[in-house]
Design a protein around this motif. Structure first.
Motif, PDB file in Angstrom:
ATOM      1  N   LEU B 111      -2.309   7.405 -50.541  1.00  0.00           N
ATOM      2  CA  LEU B 111      -1.853   8.161 -48.703  1.00  0.00           C
ATOM      3  C   LEU B 111      -2.937   7.371 -48.111  1.00  0.00           C
ATOM      4  CD1 LEU B 111      -0.776  11.012 -48.304  1.00  0.00           C
ATOM      5  CD2 LEU B 111       0.904   8.857 -48.553  1.00  0.00           C
ATOM      6  N   ALA B 117       3.526   8.145 -51.822  1.00  0.00           N
ATOM      7  CA  ALA B 117       3.331   9.171 -52.539  1.00  0.00           C
ATOM      8  C   ALA B 117       4.118  10.375 -53.211  1.00  0.00           C
ATOM      9  CB  ALA B 117       1.740  10.526 -52.450  1.00  0.00           C
ATOM     10  N   ALA B 138      12.711  21.594 -47.743  1.00  0.00           N
ATOM     11  CA  ALA B 138      11.227  21.466 -47.933  1.00  0.00           C
ATOM     12  C   ALA B 138      11.857  19.904 -47.698  1.00  0.00           C
ATOM     13  CB  ALA B 138      11.654  21.016 -49.231  1.00  0.00           C
ATOM     14  N   GLN B 139      13.271  19.205 -47.330  1.00  0.00           N
ATOM     15  CA  GLN B 139      12.860  17.893 -47.016  1.00  0.00           C
ATOM     16  C   GLN B 139      12.303  17.409 -45.556  1.00  0.00           C
ATOM     17  OE1 GLN B 139      14.179  15.104 -49.411  1.00  0.00           O
ATOM     18  NE2 GLN B 139      13.261  13.728 -47.673  1.00  0.00           N
ATOM     19  N   VAL B 142       8.921  17.615 -45.248  1.00  0.00           N
ATOM     20  CA  VAL B 142       8.250  16.685 -45.622  1.00  0.00           C
ATOM     21  C   VAL B 142       7.988  15.498 -44.909  1.00  0.00           C
ATOM     22  CG1 VAL B 142       7.984  14.763 -47.172  1.00  0.00           C
ATOM     23  CG2 VAL B 142       8.086  17.395 -47.649  1.00  0.00           C
ATOM     24  N   GLU B 143       9.240  15.141 -44.042  1.00  0.00           N
ATOM     25  CA  GLU B 143      10.092  14.290 -42.988  1.00  0.00           C
ATOM     26  C   GLU B 143       9.123  14.321 -41.777  1.00  0.00           C
ATOM     27  OE1 GLU B 143      14.106  13.664 -42.469  1.00  0.00           O
ATOM     28  OE2 GLU B 143      13.860  12.453 -44.340  1.00  0.00           O
ATOM     29  N   PHE B 145       6.025  15.631 -42.022  1.00  0.00           N
ATOM     30  CA  PHE B 145       4.503  15.116 -42.196  1.00  0.00           C
ATOM     31  C   PHE B 145       4.568  13.856 -42.146  1.00  0.00           C
ATOM     32  CE2 PHE B 145       2.383  13.970 -45.610  1.00  0.00           C
ATOM     33  CZ  PHE B 145       0.892  14.010 -45.328  1.00  0.00           C
ATOM     34  N   ASN B 146       5.597  13.213 -42.983  1.00  0.00           N
ATOM     35  CA  ASN B 146       6.503  11.436 -43.023  1.00  0.00           C
ATOM     36  C   ASN B 146       5.451  10.752 -41.727  1.00  0.00           C
ATOM     37  OD1 ASN B 146       5.952  11.350 -45.731  1.00  0.00           O
ATOM     38  ND2 ASN B 146       8.140  11.118 -45.800  1.00  0.00           N
ATOM     39  N   TRP B 149       2.150  11.653 -39.968  1.00  0.00           N
ATOM     40  CA  TRP B 149       1.258   9.961 -40.898  1.00  0.00           C
ATOM     41  C   TRP B 149       2.070   9.206 -40.422  1.00  0.00           C
ATOM     42  CZ3 TRP B 149      -2.853  11.159 -44.193  1.00  0.00           C
ATOM     43  CH2 TRP B 149      -3.003   9.816 -44.748  1.00  0.00           C
ATOM     44  N   ARG B 150       2.665   8.752 -39.711  1.00  0.00           N
ATOM     45  CA  ARG B 150       3.257   7.178 -40.116  1.00  0.00           C
ATOM     46  C   ARG B 150       2.231   7.028 -38.707  1.00  0.00           C
ATOM     47  NH1 ARG B 150       8.180   7.736 -41.516  1.00  0.00           N
ATOM     48  NH2 ARG B 150       8.586   6.740 -43.730  1.00  0.00           N
ATOM     49  N   GLY B 157       7.638   3.692 -37.967  1.00  0.00           N
ATOM     50  CA  GLY B 157       8.624   4.146 -38.492  1.00  0.00           C
ATOM     51  C   GLY B 157       9.855   3.996 -39.284  1.00  0.00           C
TER      52      GLY B 157
END
Lengths: 582, 371, 379
Positions: B111, B117, B138-139, B142-143, B145-146, B149-150, B157
């Motif tokens: 990352l 990752a 969970a998906q 994580v999304e 988080f993505n 993060w971006r 995006g």
């Protein structure tokens, strides 16, 4: 002398009535002794406590008070030890109806640990005794009522118990099967020295016992040999001749109101009367109600009625006058049955039955279990479609007739079918509405029924919790609300005590006198005496028809005895069966 | 007129018999309400407690960030931080964890380097539906988080995003669909059995003969049996409806008039089925078994627990004669969508037809099988 | 010697009762109905009728854009085995399709899709019908997945590397890699059938003896109440095992559910549960002595919980604490866990042993309790 097999002292048992929290005293200080090798009979009306007493002995219930020893064991403390040694046939012997005759027998033989050797000796005996040999493969549920009772007895007798308890083994059984069952029991006592205690509501059966205990409302009224009970009525039994042209049952009805009369029943064209008062006081009066009375030999039943009357109040007179008198008689019979046939598959339940009933007549259908009388009855009421023949009630076929035709009928089913969860009042209200009674008339008729049938204190009791006798009264009340012209009664007195039966027949005869046509089925042969006309059925056919006197003439009575209706019945049925067999 | 009075008398008697008996009354009213409460809580595919185990081989700030997101949802509960692969299978095998999240050792490095990752998630598939739902949760973690993060690292995006919205049930709560569905289900179980047994009871106790000998006509007896059952059914439905609104507070969107119109038709059809059963049965035991055998497929093939469109075509045809299918549709749509009678026509007319057919059949059978 | 002497008549009596009970069982239409017809109906319904696997979701696609990327996305939807798109050109038409229930949701590809996709951030809108929440959620994730996969492919073709998020999930579904809902429906089905045969049938059978008065004569024989209970248990236990085999065989060969664990564990655990169910049925009917009350109560106390509160359909961990506490009292919960594990995961002793132990304790308790309420006494 060997000690008694059963010794009970001052036995008490109280049940809590469901719902209203009241208590029912089933046994109120009863003492009893059963001697070895003897037949002891418990007699008493419905609800006297007979079943409770027997269940105490079988270790199925525990007494609230008193002491009880059965085979010198206290059955409340060690029920299993008693149950290992006695035989017990409950009132409704719980045969497994989906098992065959043989399978039922085997089950009880296995449970009692009867060895194969014992079986090979015992089974043929039982089969011969009960005449069930032909039916070993048949499912118990397919047997007639009488055969079921016999199988129940056979299951109880797969081994010789030290004490045999029988709870009303003949209730609901026709006279023929009843007699056969008694032959078996008496044989066991005489030949094998079996000790038997049996309860019964048939008084003629009690006479066959060595000792009787008369129970009433949880109390013992007498315990002695049967003659001891009969003696109570010594010098009180009379027979009255109504005279030519007069009806025995009308005279009987009148006599019942006489305070001097304890009991009166029509019997063989005469009226049998038991007089009140002390027998030893003065010479026997030989005239009652202006008629000459002939003294007759007292019967067990006479003594029993005297004992019972000592405890129960004389019932108030019945007033069953119709408020809307029936229209004048129409010409021709009210009920007309011609060549009636009913088949179920390839089994013909009713075969070519014909009879007629006139207005104001009481017509009795008599027959053993499975004779086809209930089927005939149900066709008359329009509950079953006939397979052939014609059937007219008040000129129409009830099945296709409209509501108006049915409004003229009254119907009391065998089980006094009422809505158990509804109160007496609610049941009456429902049936009043069902018959379209409204407003003032409706209230008036309901009040009448409640008064007439002494239902006042039970008006708010759920009908399912009424004592048996009151259920019958309520069923009658409900069926009479709309003053039917024709009344159908299916075994209305089955299981009722002698007092209730007398009261019932008084009402019926009063109605008939006012022109109501009554059709009734019954197991009690003496009750046929109340009918104008009877038909004896067996195997789906009418074997004999006529007035009670005509039917009685068909009997072959034993030496020196007057023919009873029961003798006639048995003679007719046996003759017919012999013909069919040959 | 006479006829009407007789029907009223019979209805009154029937209601008295049911309502006077404490046990019978309780048996009619308590179970639906209790079941509604119980199922409202129990019958849900939504998860609010997902135990999970972590095997974090990366031990990086990034992996800590991702995991704290899981813990921050309130849905996921970390039951263990593991060290070896073996432990993962232990935790999943003996059901201590529904999910096991495995973060590879190069997670942080990749990352940081601006690359991609993977995390591996193992789900306990013994109940694959639950597992699927948990993976879905969970998906979305994580999304989330993505996206952050971006944004934090100035990356664009995703080229296409899906903006999803759910109509009528914005948070997609199973309870919202389950409870309106229960209005029909619970009502049917009781009305069908009550009707079937009320006639059988009269037959068994011999009062049926008594009724037939009175001036009642077969059709009047039928009406007198149908009315009280319908009344009881409607009362039960109202009970469940009240629980839905007052206890679970599921907003009611439609009109009560439409809902009750649909319910009346449905109860009528259920009563019709009950009457047909009762015409065929002679004892209460038979009536009970027979209705039980009918209720089972009605309930399972109603779309309440599994969607009708998932069923094979042949069984979907069967659902066309399942009154419950329509009742559940009506209840859910009126309740959640506020659907009006016009839209509900495809549900209403089959119910009306079924009521007509069963009632006619029952009255024919009553006439021809009276014995 | 003496003990042996006491045992022989006991054994003979039990044998006689078992024989009687078996005959009755075979001849009773109610047994046929509950013991055979219902299980078969359930097997067929569960096997063929019920499925939580969503596929071929009808979806209305409102295509407002006719650019190449929009057409391309639509083609991707059409290829998906899970989605069944139906193109419409106005939102009203789509609305109507939702209203009549012909589609489960509306996907709108807006008129600026192509332009914004080129700029790197396009959106599509998805409206799902939420009245079946579970299904709606699955549809959402399908659409999400389809869009994600498509854009990943597009990006790969374009050479841009940022496809999807920086972090992606590789998920694996253990024990059911095919994600077939039969895998958990079949074990659940076995629980239901065992409950029906065990509890429902026996509840009626004992009560029937009370109702028909067959017990009274039976009581006044050397038979002991414990022997009556054993006599009732044995044949229905046999019927239960028969039902079990029926379910296992159809699960394995009709619905292709694997049996990973050993058959011995599977059968052993199931027999324990059949005994528990029998115990419950016996207890309820010995206590109430009335067929109708007993069967309705069994229905409420055993069948419904086995369906709703056993963890077979709905996840127990997500239920409120009070309800979760109740589930610990229900034998079905332990049996479901044991079955799902044995069927799909294998002989995992940390799961099997505690569950089997609880079932065994329940058998013992129920046996004692039924024994205590079955007196050879009337009233």
């Amino acid at each position: 002398m060997t000690p008694p097999v059963v010794i009970g002292k001052d036995l008490r048992k109280t049940f809590r009535a469901r719902g209203n929290g009241g208590e029912v005293r089933a046994l109120d200080g009863v003492s009893i002794e059963v001697r070895p090798g003897e037949l002891t009979a418990l007699v008493g009306p419905d609800g006297a406590g007979k079943t409770t007493l027997i269940r105490l002995m079988a270790g199925l219930l525990a007494a609230d008070g008193g002491t009880l020893r059965v085979l010198d064991i206290d059955p409340a403390v060690e029920p299993q030890r008693v149950q290992d040694r006695i035989g017990y046939m409950p009132q409704r012997f719980g045969l497994y109806e989906d098992l065959s005759v043989q399978e039922n027998l085997d089950l009880y033989a296995d449970l009692h640990g009867v060895t194969a050797a014992e079986r090979s000796q015992r089974y043929p005996q039982l089969m011969q005794m009960t005449d069930l040999g032909r039916f070993t493969g048949r499912l118990a549920g397919r047997l007639s009522g009488g055969m079921k009772q016999k199988l129940g007895l056979a299951c109880t007798l797969v081994r010789s118990p030290e004490l045999l308890l029988l709870d009303e083994p003949t209730v609901g059984v026709d006279p023929l099967s009843r007699r056969e069952l008694w032959v078996i029991v008496q044989h066991l006592v005489r030949e094998q020295g079996l000790t038997v205690l049996t309860s019964t509501s048939y008084l003629d059966e009690a006479e066959k016992a060595a000792r009787v205990l008369v129970l009433h409302a949880g109390k013992a009224l007498a315990q002695s040999e049967p003659a001891g009970v009969t003696r109570v009525a010594a010098g009180r039994s009379l027979a009255l001749d109504p005279g030519s042209g007069n009806n025995a049952r009308n005279l009987q009805a009148r006599l019942l109101d006489d305070p001097e009369v304890i009991d009166a029943v029509p019997d063989g064209g005469l009226v049998r009367v038991v007089r009140a008062g002390d027998a030893s006081a003065g010479p026997a009066r030989n005239s009652i109600a202006g008629l000459t009375a002939l003294p007759v030999e007292p019967r067990f039943e006479d003594g029993f009625m005297v004992l019972l009357r000592g405890t129960a109040a004389h019932e108030a007179g019945v007033d069953i006058r119709l408020q809307r008198p029936l229209p004048a008689a129409e010409a021709g019979p009210v009920v007309q049955v011609r060549d009636l046939i009913k088949r179920f598959g390839d089994f013909t339940a009713v075969n070519d039955v014909s009879f007629e009933v006139r207005r104001g007549e009481i017509f009795g259908l008599l027959g053993p279990n499975g004779a086809g009388k209930t089927t005939t009855f149900r066709m008359l009421c329009g509950l079953l479609p006939p397979s052939g023949g014609t059937l007219k009630v008040a000129g129409v076929d009830v099945r296709s007739a409209g509501a108006a035709a049915r409004a003229r009928l009254g119907y009391v089913a065998q089980k006094f079918s009422l809505y158990g969860s509804l109160t007496v009042g609610e049941n009456l209200e429902f049936f009043a509405s069902a018959y379209g009674l409204r407003g003032g008339i409706r209230r008036q008729r309901i009040d009448w029924a409640i008064r007439q049938f002494d239902l006042e204190q039970h008006e708010h009791t759920a009908s399912g919790e009424l004592p048996g006798g009151f259920k019958q009264r309520l069923a009658m009340g409900a069926a009479l609300l709309h003053e039917p012209h024709i009344l159908f009664l299916d075994e209305p007195t089955s299981g009722a005590d002698p007092l209730a039966r007398r009261a019932f027949w008084r009402r019926i005869t009063a109605l008939a006198e006012q022109g109501v046509t009554v059709i009734v089925t019954t197991h009690f042969m003496q009750e046929a005496e109340y009918c104008d006309h009877i038909a004896i059925m067996d195997g789906g056919r009418v074997l004999a028809q006529g007035s009670p006197a005509e039917i009685r003439r068909l009997a072959h009575p034993a030496e020196g005895r007057q023919a009873s209706m029961e003798d006639a019945f048995i003679a007719v049925v046996e003759a017919a069966r012999a013909r069919a067999g040959s | 007129m006479e006829s009407l009075l007789r029907i009223i008398a019979l209805t009154r008697k029937e209601l008295l018999a049911v309502l006077k008996d404490n046990r019978a009354r309780n048996a009619l009213l308590l179970p639906p309400i209790l079941q509604c409460l119980l199922f409202g809580y129990a019958a849900t595919y939504d998860l609010n407690h997902v135990p999970y185990a972590v095997l974090d081989r990366s031990h990086s700030t990034e992996s800590q960030q991702l995991l704290s997101r899981f813990d921050g949802t309130g849905l996921f509960e970390r039951v263990a931080s593991l060290r070896t692969q073996r432990e993962v299978s232990d935790y999943v095998d003996d059901r201590r964890a529904l999910l096991a999240i495995e973060i590879p050792d190069d997670f942080g490095r990749r990352l940081e380097a601006g690359g991609r990752a993977d995390v591996q998630i193992i789900a306990d598939g013994r109940n694959s539906n639950t597992a699927g739902t948990a993976l879905g949760y969970a998906q979305s973690v994580v999304e989330g988080f993505n996206v952050d993060w971006r944004a934090d690292h100035g990356q664009p995006g995703p080229p296409v995003t899906v903006e999803a919205r759910a109509w009528y049930n914005p948070n997609l709560m199973t309870r919202w669909s389950m409870i309106p569905g229960l209005i029909g289900t619970l009502t049917m179980i009781q009305t069908l059995m009550l009707t079937a047994m009320s006639v059988a009871r009269e037959r068994e106790q011999g009062t049926f003969d008594q009724l037939l000998v009175t001036p009642f006509r077969p059709a009047e007896i039928m009406a007198g049996k149908a009315l009280p059952s319908m009344l009881v059914g409607i009362i039960q439905a109202t009970g469940v409806l009240l629980v839905a609104q007052l206890w679970f507070r599921i907003p009611f969107q439609g009109s009560f008039l439409t809902l009750y119109a649909g319910l009346v038709l449905f109860v009528l059809a259920a009563v019709g089925v009950g009457l047909v059963v009762s015409a065929l049965c002679y004892t209460m035991q038979q009536a009970m078994l027979f209705s039980f055998i009918l209720i089972m497929p009605f309930a399972l093939l109603s779309g309440l627990t599994t969607p009708i469109s998932n069923m094979p075509q042949s069984l979907q045809y069967f659902t066309f004669v399942n009154p419950l299918r329509y009742a559940i549709d009506i209840a859910q749509r009126v309740y959640l969508e506020g659907a009006g009678p016009g839209v509900l026509m495809p549900d209403l007319w089959p119910l009306a037809a079924m009521a007509a057919v069963t009632l006619t059949a029952a009255s024919w059978m009553f006439k021809h099988r009276l014995q | 010697m003496k003990a042996q002497g006491a045992w022989r008549p006991k054994l003979r009596r039990i044998l006689a009762l078992v024989k009687k009970e078996t005959r009755q069982m075979i001849r009773d239409p109610a047994t046929i109905a509950v013991g055979i017809v219902l299980p078969v109906i359930l097997i067929l319904l569960f096997g063929f009728g019920l499925s939580l696997d969503v596929s071929n979701v009808p979806l209305a696609v409102v295509l407002e854009d006719s650019s190449a990327p929009a057409e391309n996305l639509l083609a991707a939807f059409e290829l998906s085995p899970y989605l069944h798109p139906q193109v419409v050109y106005s939102l009203q038409t789509a609305d109507r399709l939702v209203m009549t229930g012909s589609v489960d949701g509306i996907l709108t590809i807006p008129s600026d899709f192509g332009r914004r996709f080129g700029a790197g951030h396009a959106t599509v809108q998805l409206l799902v019908h939420g009245s079946d929440a579970n299904r709606a959620r699955i549809i959402e994730s399908y659409v999400d997945g389809a869009v994600g996969a498509w854009s990943a492919r597009q990006s790969a073709e374009d050479g841009t590397t940022v496809a999807g998020g920086p972090v992606s999930i590789q998920s694996r579904l253990w024990f059911n890699s095919a994600n077939d809902s039969h895998y958990f429906l079949v074990p659940g089905l076995i629980v239901l059938v065992m409950t029906l045969i065990g509890a429902f049938l026996t509840a009626m059978v004992v009560a029937r003896e009370w109702e028909r008065g067959t017990f009274e004569a039976l009581f006044v024989t050397p038979v002991r109440s414990g022997e009556i209970l054993v006599g009732k248990t044995v044949p229905y236990f046999g019927l239960g095992v028969l039902g079990l085999l029926l379910c296992v065989v159809s699960g394995r060969f009709l619905f292709h559910v694997p049996i990973v664990g050993s058959l011995v564990v599977l059968l052993g655990g199931s027999m324990l549960y059949v005994l528990v169910a029998l115990g419950m049925g016996l207890l309820i009917s010995s206590y109430f002595k009335n067929q109708l009350v007993a069967s309705q109560l069994t229905m409420l106390a055993t069948f419904m919980p086995a369906l709703m509160l056993s963890g077979f359909l709905f996840d127990l961990r997500s239920m409120p604490a009070v309800i979760r506490a109740i589930t610990y009292l229900l034998p079905a919960r332990y049996y479901v866990s044991l079955l799902q594990t044995t069927f799909l995961a294998g002989d995992i002793w940390p799961v099997i042993l505690p569950n089997a132990a609880v079932l065994a304790i329940m058998v013992a308790l129920l046996g004692l309790a039924s024994r205590a309420v079955t007196h050879k006494r009337l009233g």
